[in-house]
Design a protein around this motif. Structure first.
Motif, mmCIF file in Angstrom:
data_model
loop_
_atom_site.group_PDB
_atom_site.id
_atom_site.type_symbol
_atom_site.label_atom_id
_atom_site.label_comp_id
_atom_site.label_asym_id
_atom_site.label_seq_id
_atom_site.Cartn_x
_atom_site.Cartn_y
_atom_site.Cartn_z
ATOM 1 N N ALA A 1 -7.023 -8.706 -18.889
ATOM 2 C CA ALA A 1 -8.252 -9.385 -19.295
ATOM 3 C C ALA A 1 -7.939 -10.671 -20.051
ATOM 4 O O ALA A 1 -8.605 -11.697 -19.852
ATOM 5 C CB ALA A 1 -9.092 -8.449 -20.164
ATOM 6 N N LEU A 2 -6.931 -10.637 -20.894
ATOM 7 C CA LEU A 2 -6.560 -11.850 -21.636
ATOM 8 C C LEU A 2 -6.077 -12.946 -20.684
ATOM 9 O O LEU A 2 -6.418 -14.117 -20.845
ATOM 10 C CB LEU A 2 -5.480 -11.533 -22.673
ATOM 11 C CG LEU A 2 -5.930 -10.626 -23.828
ATOM 12 C CD1 LEU A 2 -4.752 -10.290 -24.730
ATOM 13 C CD2 LEU A 2 -7.043 -11.272 -24.633
ATOM 14 N N GLY B 1 -8.995 -14.414 -19.096
ATOM 15 C CA GLY B 1 -9.698 -15.279 -20.044
ATOM 16 C C GLY B 1 -9.048 -16.648 -20.141
ATOM 17 O O GLY B 1 -9.734 -17.665 -20.314
ATOM 18 N N ARG B 2 -7.742 -16.683 -19.986
ATOM 19 C CA ARG B 2 -7.060 -17.979 -20.028
ATOM 20 C C ARG B 2 -7.384 -18.820 -18.805
ATOM 21 O O ARG B 2 -7.157 -20.029 -18.789
ATOM 22 C CB ARG B 2 -5.548 -17.756 -20.140
ATOM 23 C CG ARG B 2 -5.064 -17.986 -21.571
ATOM 24 C CD ARG B 2 -3.622 -17.619 -21.727
ATOM 25 N NE ARG B 2 -3.522 -16.319 -22.367
ATOM 26 C CZ ARG B 2 -2.770 -15.326 -21.947
ATOM 27 N NH1 ARG B 2 -2.028 -15.458 -20.874
ATOM 28 N NH2 ARG B 2 -2.757 -14.179 -22.594
ATOM 29 N N ARG B 3 -7.905 -18.189 -17.754
ATOM 30 C CA ARG B 3 -8.323 -18.913 -16.551
ATOM 31 C C ARG B 3 -9.852 -19.072 -16.511
ATOM 32 O O ARG B 3 -10.406 -19.458 -15.486
ATOM 33 C CB ARG B 3 -7.872 -18.166 -15.297
ATOM 34 C CG ARG B 3 -6.424 -18.356 -14.947
ATOM 35 C CD ARG B 3 -6.186 -19.742 -14.336
ATOM 36 N NE ARG B 3 -4.811 -19.927 -13.927
ATOM 37 C CZ ARG B 3 -3.854 -20.398 -14.733
ATOM 38 N NH1 ARG B 3 -4.128 -20.706 -15.988
ATOM 39 N NH2 ARG B 3 -2.628 -20.573 -14.281
ATOM 40 N N ASN B 4 -10.513 -18.759 -17.617
ATOM 41 C CA ASN B 4 -11.976 -18.890 -17.706
ATOM 42 C C ASN B 4 -12.705 -18.142 -16.600
ATOM 43 O O ASN B 4 -13.649 -18.658 -15.995
ATOM 44 C CB ASN B 4 -12.385 -20.370 -17.667
ATOM 45 C CG ASN B 4 -11.693 -21.189 -18.730
ATOM 46 O OD1 ASN B 4 -11.728 -20.825 -19.913
ATOM 47 N ND2 ASN B 4 -11.058 -22.268 -18.331
ATOM 48 N N MET B 5 -12.251 -16.931 -16.335
ATOM 49 C CA MET B 5 -12.919 -16.148 -15.297
ATOM 50 C C MET B 5 -14.206 -15.539 -15.839
ATOM 51 O O MET B 5 -14.400 -15.427 -17.053
ATOM 52 C CB MET B 5 -11.982 -15.054 -14.788
ATOM 53 C CG MET B 5 -10.819 -15.635 -14.005
ATOM 54 S SD MET B 5 -9.882 -14.381 -13.135
ATOM 55 C CE MET B 5 -8.587 -15.391 -12.391
ATOM 56 N N ASP B 6 -15.085 -15.124 -14.908
ATOM 57 C CA ASP B 6 -16.330 -14.501 -15.343
ATOM 58 C C ASP B 6 -16.127 -12.992 -15.525
ATOM 59 O O ASP B 6 -15.027 -12.461 -15.301
ATOM 60 C CB ASP B 6 -17.474 -14.834 -14.380
ATOM 61 C CG ASP B 6 -17.305 -14.190 -13.023
ATOM 62 O OD1 ASP B 6 -16.454 -13.301 -12.875
ATOM 63 O OD2 ASP B 6 -18.024 -14.580 -12.091
ATOM 64 N N GLY C 1 -14.437 -11.290 -12.684
ATOM 65 C CA GLY C 1 -13.020 -11.624 -12.585
ATOM 66 C C GLY C 1 -12.203 -10.882 -13.632
ATOM 67 O O GLY C 1 -11.120 -10.357 -13.348
ATOM 68 N N MET D 1 -12.906 -8.611 -23.968
ATOM 69 C CA MET D 1 -13.701 -9.831 -24.123
ATOM 70 C C MET D 1 -14.375 -9.873 -25.500
ATOM 71 O O MET D 1 -14.500 -10.932 -26.123
ATOM 72 C CB MET D 1 -14.778 -9.908 -23.044
ATOM 73 C CG MET D 1 -14.237 -10.170 -21.650
ATOM 74 S SD MET D 1 -15.545 -10.124 -20.390
ATOM 75 C CE MET D 1 -16.524 -11.562 -20.859
ATOM 76 N N ALA E 1 -11.545 -10.225 -28.384
ATOM 77 C CA ALA E 1 -10.434 -11.155 -28.146
ATOM 78 C C ALA E 1 -10.119 -12.001 -29.372
ATOM 79 O O ALA E 1 -8.965 -12.297 -29.667
ATOM 80 C CB ALA E 1 -10.741 -12.059 -26.948
ATOM 81 N N CYS F 1 -3.844 -15.051 -11.103
ATOM 82 C CA CYS F 1 -4.124 -16.123 -12.067
ATOM 83 C C CYS F 1 -3.353 -17.396 -11.719
ATOM 84 O O CYS F 1 -3.330 -18.337 -12.517
ATOM 85 C CB CYS F 1 -3.796 -15.663 -13.483
ATOM 86 S SG CYS F 1 -4.913 -14.389 -14.070
ATOM 87 N N ASN F 2 -2.736 -17.404 -10.521
ATOM 88 C CA ASN F 2 -2.051 -18.601 -10.036
ATOM 89 C C ASN F 2 -0.982 -19.116 -11.000
ATOM 90 O O ASN F 2 -0.942 -20.296 -11.329
ATOM 91 C CB ASN F 2 -3.078 -19.707 -9.738
ATOM 92 C CG ASN F 2 -2.486 -20.819 -8.872
ATOM 93 O OD1 ASN F 2 -1.535 -20.585 -8.122
ATOM 94 N ND2 ASN F 2 -3.030 -22.005 -8.989
ATOM 95 N N ARG F 3 -0.118 -18.221 -11.451
ATOM 96 C CA ARG F 3 1.027 -18.673 -12.235
ATOM 97 C C ARG F 3 2.270 -17.893 -11.804
ATOM 98 O O ARG F 3 2.167 -16.812 -11.224
ATOM 99 C CB ARG F 3 0.764 -18.519 -13.734
ATOM 100 C CG ARG F 3 0.489 -17.105 -14.150
ATOM 101 C CD ARG F 3 0.102 -17.029 -15.637
ATOM 102 N NE ARG F 3 0.108 -15.643 -16.085
ATOM 103 C CZ ARG F 3 -0.338 -15.236 -17.264
ATOM 104 N NH1 ARG F 3 -0.835 -16.102 -18.119
ATOM 105 N NH2 ARG F 3 -0.292 -13.960 -17.593
#
Lengths: 206, 206, 206
Positions: free
Chosen positions: A18-19, A22-27, A30, A75, A78, A136-138
C-alpha cells in the motif's frame, strides 16, 4: 504457530504494498490490488510454477479481506507510520522468513527435487515484492539492495539442511527462523550487502 | 544434437541476462535471478500457458546450476566480453532459433492447434528476454528493434510447413535452423527491421 | 449475444493495445503482440490463476487472428482514430463489463468461493490493460485513473448479487451490463474518481 506468523507476515507485506502504491498516487482500488498482490503474489507465482492447483489463497477467502483491509488501513495511518519504522521492518523480515519456509514445504509435499524446493522457497519469499515493484514501474528493490533475497536463500538452505540431518521439525523451524531473522536485521542495522555487478553499456549491445 | 544447442543457448541467454542486470547495478543475487529468468523464463511461460506440468526445468535441476553459474561467470569476464561481441550475437541467435523449435515441439506433443503451436514457439523464443527487460524496468527490446521476434515467427512457420509437407525431421531441423540463423545474422549485419508504428498521444486518451 | 459483445470487446482492447505500442514506437511484431496480450491477457491470467486448462484462446485460434488483425488495422487507421474517440471509449467500456461477467462465469463453473469469483471477474476485466502497460514500461493506468477497475468490481458484485437473489439470467446480464456501462460512461463524462492515496517517500524505506 507458523500460521500466526504467516498472518502477521501477509499483513505486513500488504502494508508495504500500500505504501508503494501511495508513492505512485494510486486510487483506493490500486492500493487494494497492490496490497493483495504484494502479500499473496509470491505464493501465487509459486503455485502456478509448481502446478499446485487450486492456488492457496483461493481456498482461504479471508486472506483476500485481510490483505485488502490492511492496505486500506495503511492509507489511514500512513502519516504515523514512520514512527513504526522499526516494527515494520521486523514484521517484514518475519514475513520473508515465514514465506520462504512455507514455500519450501509446499514444494516438498509435491516431491520436487531439492534445488526446485529452494527455488520455490525463494519465489514465495520475494516474488510478492517483485510484482509490487513491477506494477509500480520500478526496478525490483529485492534485486538491488542489501541482504534481502539472499536471506531467503539462506533460510531455505538451512531449513532443508537441518531436515536432511534429521533435526526435529520444531527445532528446525526455530533455528531457521532465528537465523534468518537475525541475518536480515543485521543486514538492516549494518547495511550488509552482496557485491554489486556494475556493467556500463558498451557499443556491442546498444 | 538439439540438446547441445539448447545448452549453449540457455548459457548465452543467461549471460545476456547477467549483463542487463549489471547495467542496473544489481547484486550477486539479482544477477543470478535475472540470468536464470532470461534463460529459462520463456519455456516456463510456455509451460504455464499450455498447462504443461511439471514445468520443464523443475525436472532438470542441472539447468538451474548452469544458468546461475553462467550468470556469475559473466560478472568475472564482463570486462573482456566486448571482444566476444560477434560470438555472443551468434550464440544468442542460435538460442532464439533453438528455443522456437523446442517450443513448437512441446505444443505439438500436447496436440494444440497450429496457431497455438506457433504462439508456443514464439513464446519460448522471446519471453525470456521480455521478462529480463521487465525485471530491469525497460521496454522489452524484442518488441522494438531489428528482426528478432520475427525470426522466431518465421522459424516456427517454416518448421511447421516443412513438417506438413512430410519433409524428413532432421532435414527440417537443419533447414529451419539455417534459415532462422541466416535471417537473424543478416538482420544484425544490415540492420534489417520491420516497419515501425509511431503514434503520438492525442487528446483522446491522455 | 454475450459472444458478439465479447468479439467487439477483444477487438476494441486489441486496438487500445496497438495504440499504446505505437506510442512506444514498436515495430509490426511488437504491435501485434501487444494487441494480442491486451485483448486476451486478462482471460489468460484468470485461466492460469484458476488452473482452468486449456487456456480459453488456445481453443479458439480465430481469436488470435482477430486480435492481431485488429492491431495491424489500427496502424493503418491511427491517423483517423481520434475522430472515433467516443465510439472507442464506449467499445472499451463494453469490453470491461463483458470481460468481468465472463470471468465470473468461468470461476463459478469451477465452483470457487464468491470472493474468488469476484477476483476472477476483475482479473479478466483489467489484467489485459495491466499487462499492456507493463510491456510498455509504464505504471498501469487502471490503478491510477478514474473509475475503471472499480466498475469491474461493481459489475461483479451486482451480477453475483442478482444471481443470488434468483433473478432471471438474461435480466441479470442486462442489468449488470447497463449499470456497468452507465457508471463507466458517467465516470468518463464527469471525471469521477476514487480517492487517491499519495504517500511521500520518507526516510524509513528509501
Amino acid at each position: 504457530m507458523l500460521l500466526y506468523i504467516y498472518l502477521i507476515a501477509i499483513t505486513a507485506e500488504a502494508m508495504s504494498g500500500a505504501l508503494a502504491a501511495g508513492r505512485r498516487n494510486m486510487d483506493l482500488f490500486g492500493v487494494s490490488l497492490i496490497a493483495f498482490v504484494t502479500a499473496l503474489g509470491g505464493g501465487t507465482v509459486r503455485d502456478m510454477l509448481l502446478g499446485n492447483y487450486p492456488v492457496s489463497w483461493t481456498q482461504h477467502p479471508s486472506y483476500i479481506y485481510l490483505t485488502i483491509g490492511a492496505g486500506l488501513f495503511t492509507m489511514l495511518v500512513a502519516r504515523f507510520i514512520h514512527h513504526l519504522h522499526t516494527l515494520f521492518l521486523i514484521l517484514d523480515a518475519m514475513g520473508l522468513v515465514a514465506f520462504t519456509v512455507i514455500g519450501c514445504d509446499v514444494a516438498l509435499r509435491l516431491e520436487y527435487d531439492t534445488p526446485v524446493v529452494v527455488m520455490a522457497g525463494i519465489t514465495t519469499g520475494i516474488f510478492g515484492g517483485i510484482l509490487r515493484d513491477i506494477l509500480c514501474n520500478r526496478t525490483p528493490m529485492v534485486l538491488l539492495h542489501e541482504l534481502y533475497a539472499s536471506v531467503s536463500l539462506l533460510v531455505a538452505l538451512l531449513y532443508l539442511g537441518l531436515m536432511e540431518l534429521g533435526v526435529d521439525h520444531d527445532i528446525n523451524l526455530l533455528a531457521s527462523f532465528s537465523a534468518g531473522l537475525a541475518l536480515r536485521l543485521a543486514a538492516i542495522r549494518w547495511s550488509l550487502s552482496l557485491p554489486v555487478f556494475s556493467y556500463a553499456p558498451g557499443r556491442w549491445d546498444d
